[in-house]
Design a protein around this motif. Structure first.
Motif, short mmCIF file in Angstrom:
data_model
loop_
_atom_site.label_atom_id
_atom_site.label_comp_id
_atom_site.label_asym_id
_atom_site.label_seq_id
_atom_site.Cartn_x
_atom_site.Cartn_y
_atom_site.Cartn_z
N VAL A 117 5.96 -56.07 -21.57
CA VAL A 117 5.68 -55.62 -20.20
C VAL A 117 6.99 -55.49 -19.42
O VAL A 117 7.24 -54.48 -18.76
CB VAL A 117 4.71 -56.60 -19.49
CG1 VAL A 117 4.58 -56.27 -18.01
CG2 VAL A 117 3.35 -56.59 -20.17
N LYS A 118 7.85 -56.49 -19.55
CA LYS A 118 9.13 -56.45 -18.85
C LYS A 118 10.04 -55.36 -19.42
O LYS A 118 10.78 -54.72 -18.66
CB LYS A 118 9.83 -57.82 -18.94
CG LYS A 118 11.10 -57.87 -18.11
CD LYS A 118 11.74 -59.26 -18.12
CE LYS A 118 13.05 -59.24 -17.35
NZ LYS A 118 13.75 -60.53 -17.44
N ILE B 234 3.70 -45.36 -21.36
CA ILE B 234 3.73 -46.09 -22.63
C ILE B 234 2.60 -47.11 -22.57
O ILE B 234 2.39 -47.76 -21.54
CB ILE B 234 5.10 -46.75 -22.89
CG1 ILE B 234 5.11 -47.39 -24.29
CG2 ILE B 234 5.47 -47.75 -21.80
CD1 ILE B 234 6.50 -47.76 -24.79
N THR B 235 1.86 -47.23 -23.64
CA THR B 235 0.77 -48.19 -23.73
C THR B 235 1.24 -49.35 -24.61
O THR B 235 1.77 -49.12 -25.70
CB THR B 235 -0.50 -47.55 -24.32
OG1 THR B 235 -0.87 -46.45 -23.48
CG2 THR B 235 -1.64 -48.54 -24.39
N LEU C 114 0.75 -48.59 -19.40
CA LEU C 114 -0.70 -48.80 -19.40
C LEU C 114 -1.02 -49.95 -20.34
O LEU C 114 -0.38 -50.09 -21.38
CB LEU C 114 -1.44 -47.55 -19.87
CG LEU C 114 -1.30 -46.29 -19.02
CD1 LEU C 114 -2.06 -45.14 -19.67
CD2 LEU C 114 -1.79 -46.54 -17.61
N GLN C 115 -2.01 -50.73 -19.96
CA GLN C 115 -2.44 -51.82 -20.82
C GLN C 115 -3.32 -51.28 -21.93
O GLN C 115 -4.14 -50.39 -21.71
CB GLN C 115 -3.22 -52.86 -20.02
CG GLN C 115 -2.40 -53.52 -18.94
CD GLN C 115 -3.23 -54.50 -18.12
OE1 GLN C 115 -4.33 -54.86 -18.50
NE2 GLN C 115 -2.69 -54.90 -16.98
N ALA D 238 3.04 -39.15 -24.32
CA ALA D 238 2.85 -40.58 -24.06
C ALA D 238 3.23 -41.31 -25.34
O ALA D 238 3.31 -40.70 -26.42
CB ALA D 238 1.40 -40.87 -23.69
N THR D 239 3.49 -42.59 -25.23
CA THR D 239 3.83 -43.38 -26.41
C THR D 239 3.04 -44.67 -26.43
O THR D 239 2.49 -45.11 -25.40
CB THR D 239 5.34 -43.73 -26.45
OG1 THR D 239 5.69 -44.41 -25.25
CG2 THR D 239 6.19 -42.49 -26.62
N THR D 240 2.97 -45.27 -27.59
CA THR D 240 2.48 -46.64 -27.74
C THR D 240 3.50 -47.38 -28.58
O THR D 240 4.23 -46.78 -29.38
CB THR D 240 1.10 -46.71 -28.45
OG1 THR D 240 1.18 -46.02 -29.69
CG2 THR D 240 0.01 -46.10 -27.60
#
Length: 159
Positions: free
Chosen positions: A135-136, A126-127, A146-147, A58-60
């Motif tokens: 978001v876009k 991705i968070t 994910l928020q 996963a990424t942020t």
């Protein structure tokens, strides 16, 4: 954790002479052009070895500005090893002078993943914060987003 120019300051040179008068302090250029690239290459190689066998991750990401208002884009990877240990590495924080449109951000994130050899298909999610452009960007890349709980909590408290 001090600027490279520290080695050029007279007070620093005086201190080094007091410690060992025979020691010649390398120049700022020596550190910026030789030692830092060498250190970066070694560290990157170690991180690539550590992450080369990841099945999923996963990424942020976040966009932010320095104190001097220079824009940056960061990408961090999160993963679980085969031994069930949680890991996390900031892959890069890149100068990002491009306009912060969703299209530019989406491309910047794709390029960041590719530069480390990660395949998008292995990215679970991705968070991000709730910025409409970010978001876009996730949507344009067709990435599950994910928020960020921290950002949501801050908004809920009244920030």
């Amino acid at each position: 954790m001090v600027p490279f120019q520290t080695v050029e300051r007279s007070s620093f040179k005086t201190m080094i002479r007091a410690i060992d008068p025979r020691y010649e302090v390398p120049s700022r250029k020596y550190f910026t052009e030789r030692e830092m690239p060498k250190l970066y290459a070694e560290l990157r190689e170690n991180v690539e070895k550590e992450l080369c066998d990841l099945k999923y991750f996963a990424t942020t990401t976040d966009l932010w500005s320095s104190r001097t208002m220079e824009p940056f884009l960061s990408l961090t990877i999160h993963y679980i090893t085969d031994d069930w240990n949680l890991g996390s590495r900031c892959l890069q924080t890149s100068y990002f002078p491009a306009e912060h449109t969703a299209e530019e951000i989406a491309q910047g994130l794709k390029e960041a993943l590719e530069s480390w050899g990660f395949k998008e298909e292995r990215q679970v999610c991705i968070t991000t914060d709730n910025g409409t452009n970010v978001v876009k960007a996730a949507s344009l890349n067709d990435w599950t987003r994910l928020q960020c709980f921290g950002h949501r909590l801050h908004l809920a408290i009244g920030g």
